[in-house]
Write a protein that holds these residues in place. Structure first.
Motif, PDB file in Angstrom:
ATOM      1  N   GLY A   1       0.817  -1.214   0.000  1.00 39.12           N
ATOM      2  CA  GLY A   1       0.000   0.000   0.000  1.00 39.12           C
ATOM      3  C   GLY A   1       0.849   1.262   0.000  1.00 39.12           C
ATOM      4  O   GLY A   1       0.526   2.248  -0.672  1.00 39.12           O
ATOM      5  N   ILE A   2       1.944   1.240   0.734  1.00 40.46           N
ATOM      6  CA  ILE A   2       2.863   2.382   0.740  1.00 40.46           C
ATOM      7  C   ILE A   2       3.535   2.518  -0.631  1.00 40.46           C
ATOM      8  O   ILE A   2       3.669   3.613  -1.163  1.00 40.46           O
ATOM      9  CB  ILE A   2       3.918   2.231   1.860  1.00 40.46           C
ATOM     10  N   TRP A   3       3.937   1.385  -1.197  1.00 38.54           N
ATOM     11  CA  TRP A   3       4.640   1.400  -2.479  1.00 38.54           C
ATOM     12  C   TRP A   3       3.777   2.004  -3.587  1.00 38.54           C
ATOM     13  O   TRP A   3       4.252   2.805  -4.386  1.00 38.54           O
ATOM     14  CB  TRP A   3       5.069  -0.016  -2.833  1.00 38.54           C
ATOM     15  N   ILE A   4       2.489   1.642  -3.626  1.00 40.56           N
ATOM     16  CA  ILE A   4       1.610   2.184  -4.668  1.00 40.56           C
ATOM     17  C   ILE A   4       0.874   3.444  -4.216  1.00 40.56           C
ATOM     18  O   ILE A   4       0.094   4.013  -4.979  1.00 40.56           O
ATOM     19  CB  ILE A   4       0.597   1.131  -5.168  1.00 40.56           C
ATOM     20  N   ALA A   5       1.129   3.874  -2.984  1.00 35.27           N
ATOM     21  CA  ALA A   5       0.527   5.085  -2.407  1.00 35.27           C
ATOM     22  C   ALA A   5      -0.998   5.018  -2.356  1.00 35.27           C
ATOM     23  O   ALA A   5      -1.684   6.020  -2.490  1.00 35.27           O
ATOM     24  CB  ALA A   5       0.983   6.331  -3.167  1.00 35.27           C
ATOM     25  N   ASP A   6      -1.531   3.827  -2.154  1.00 37.06           N
ATOM     26  CA  ASP A   6      -2.980   3.642  -2.037  1.00 37.06           C
ATOM     27  C   ASP A   6      -3.225   2.365  -1.245  1.00 37.06           C
ATOM     28  O   ASP A   6      -3.006   1.267  -1.746  1.00 37.06           O
ATOM     29  CB  ASP A   6      -3.608   3.535  -3.428  1.00 37.06           C
ATOM     30  N   LEU A   7      -3.658   2.513  -0.018  1.00 31.00           N
ATOM     31  CA  LEU A   7      -3.934   1.359   0.832  1.00 31.00           C
ATOM     32  C   LEU A   7      -5.444   1.197   0.924  1.00 31.00           C
ATOM     33  O   LEU A   7      -6.148   2.087   1.381  1.00 31.00           O
ATOM     34  CB  LEU A   7      -3.325   1.549   2.222  1.00 31.00           C
ATOM     35  N   ILE A   8      -5.931   0.066   0.459  1.00 27.00           N
ATOM     36  CA  ILE A   8      -7.364  -0.202   0.456  1.00 27.00           C
ATOM     37  C   ILE A   8      -7.700  -0.989   1.720  1.00 27.00           C
ATOM     38  O   ILE A   8      -7.163  -2.072   1.946  1.00 27.00           O
ATOM     39  CB  ILE A   8      -7.771  -0.997  -0.791  1.00 27.00           C
ATOM     40  N   VAL A   9      -8.601  -0.425   2.543  1.00 23.91           N
ATOM     41  CA  VAL A   9      -9.034  -1.075   3.771  1.00 23.91           C
ATOM     42  C   VAL A   9     -10.492  -1.491   3.595  1.00 23.91           C
ATOM     43  O   VAL A   9     -11.378  -0.640   3.525  1.00 23.91           O
ATOM     44  CB  VAL A   9      -8.889  -0.121   4.980  1.00 23.91           C
ATOM     45  N   PRO A  10     -10.750  -2.802   3.514  1.00 26.68           N
ATOM     46  CA  PRO A  10     -12.138  -3.253   3.372  1.00 26.68           C
ATOM     47  C   PRO A  10     -12.941  -2.905   4.621  1.00 26.68           C
ATOM     48  O   PRO A  10     -12.476  -3.086   5.749  1.00 26.68           O
ATOM     49  CB  PRO A  10     -12.021  -4.775   3.229  1.00 26.68           C
ATOM     50  N   THR A  11     -14.163  -2.390   4.427  1.00 20.77           N
ATOM     51  CA  THR A  11     -15.007  -2.008   5.562  1.00 20.77           C
ATOM     52  C   THR A  11     -16.305  -2.785   5.607  1.00 20.77           C
ATOM     53  O   THR A  11     -17.039  -2.678   6.574  1.00 20.77           O
ATOM     54  CB  THR A  11     -15.327  -0.506   5.511  1.00 20.77           C
ATOM     55  N   GLY A  12     -16.600  -3.525   4.596  1.00 26.00           N
ATOM     56  CA  GLY A  12     -17.836  -4.291   4.561  1.00 26.00           C
ATOM     57  C   GLY A  12     -17.873  -5.183   3.355  1.00 26.00           C
ATOM     58  O   GLY A  12     -16.868  -5.384   2.661  1.00 26.00           O
ATOM     59  N   LYS A  13     -19.058  -5.696   3.081  1.00 23.23           N
ATOM     60  CA  LYS A  13     -19.212  -6.628   1.976  1.00 23.23           C
ATOM     61  C   LYS A  13     -18.807  -6.021   0.637  1.00 23.23           C
ATOM     62  O   LYS A  13     -18.093  -6.618  -0.148  1.00 23.23           O
ATOM     63  CB  LYS A  13     -20.669  -7.073   1.910  1.00 23.23           C
ATOM     64  N   ARG A  14     -19.289  -4.815   0.394  1.00 24.48           N
ATOM     65  CA  ARG A  14     -19.016  -4.179  -0.904  1.00 24.48           C
ATOM     66  C   ARG A  14     -18.464  -2.766  -0.752  1.00 24.48           C
ATOM     67  O   ARG A  14     -18.665  -1.931  -1.634  1.00 24.48           O
ATOM     68  CB  ARG A  14     -20.304  -4.141  -1.719  1.00 24.48           C
ATOM     69  N   SER A  15     -17.810  -2.512   0.338  1.00 21.46           N
ATOM     70  CA  SER A  15     -17.292  -1.161   0.533  1.00 21.46           C
ATOM     71  C   SER A  15     -15.859  -1.215   1.065  1.00 21.46           C
ATOM     72  O   SER A  15     -15.444  -2.205   1.657  1.00 21.46           O
ATOM     73  CB  SER A  15     -18.180  -0.378   1.504  1.00 21.46           C
ATOM     74  N   SER A  16     -15.142  -0.149   0.837  1.00 18.20           N
ATOM     75  CA  SER A  16     -13.764  -0.055   1.305  1.00 18.20           C
ATOM     76  C   SER A  16     -13.368   1.412   1.380  1.00 18.20           C
ATOM     77  O   SER A  16     -14.037   2.287   0.828  1.00 18.20           O
ATOM     78  CB  SER A  16     -12.817  -0.814   0.375  1.00 18.20           C
ATOM     79  N   ILE A  17     -12.276   1.652   2.082  1.00 17.40           N
ATOM     80  CA  ILE A  17     -11.722   2.994   2.195  1.00 17.40           C
ATOM     81  C   ILE A  17     -10.353   2.983   1.528  1.00 17.40           C
ATOM     82  O   ILE A  17      -9.548   2.078   1.767  1.00 17.40           O
ATOM     83  CB  ILE A  17     -11.576   3.415   3.679  1.00 17.40           C
ATOM     84  N   HIS A  18     -10.094   3.969   0.689  1.00 14.76           N
ATOM     85  CA  HIS A  18      -8.779   4.130   0.064  1.00 14.76           C
ATOM     86  C   HIS A  18      -8.019   5.185   0.853  1.00 14.76           C
ATOM     87  O   HIS A  18      -8.467   6.318   0.984  1.00 14.76           O
ATOM     88  CB  HIS A  18      -8.924   4.583  -1.395  1.00 14.76           C
TER      89      HIS A  18
END
Length: 113
Positions: free
Chosen positions: A32-49
């Motif tokens: 996530g650091i390398w691509i400068a975008d860490l995706i954190v899943p928050t639910g079935k069909r949602s996530s935070i970038h």
């Protein structure tokens, strides 16, 4: 050492799971650091970038989580009567990690204008 002392025992499957999950957290956070975008899943069909500062603080939270997981594995092999020290160590990093998690999510929500 106390005569009634019995060291902690952690099952092989739990030790393997802790090591694998710790390595996954460290690897996923580094990616996530390398691509400068860490995706954190928050639910079935949602996530935070997460981007920028939020990625770094979330990675710090991942490191704290990995330390807590690996401390349990190390405690299994440590035969000394010091479980209280490991518990204190784990609690410190657990709450430090929760703090980093909160800072990361708050900084992701507060966007500069």
């Amino acid at each position: 050492m106390r005569s009634d002392y019995k060291p902690n025992e952690v099952s092989v499957s739990q030790r393997v799971a802790n090591i694998i999950f710790a390595l996954f957290l460290l690897g996923y956070g580094a990616y996530g650091i390398w691509i400068a975008d860490l995706i954190v899943p928050t639910g079935k069909r949602s996530s935070i970038h997460l981007h920028g500062f939020a990625v770094w603080t979330m990675y710090a939270a991942f490191i704290c989580a990995a330390i807590v997981l690996l401390a349990e594995v190390i405690d299994h092999y440590d035969q000394r009567d010091n479980e209280n020290n490991y518990r204190l160590f784990s609690n410190i990093f657990k709450y430090l990690g929760l703090g980093f998690l909160a800072v990361s999510l708050i900084s992701a929500l507060i966007k500069p204008v």
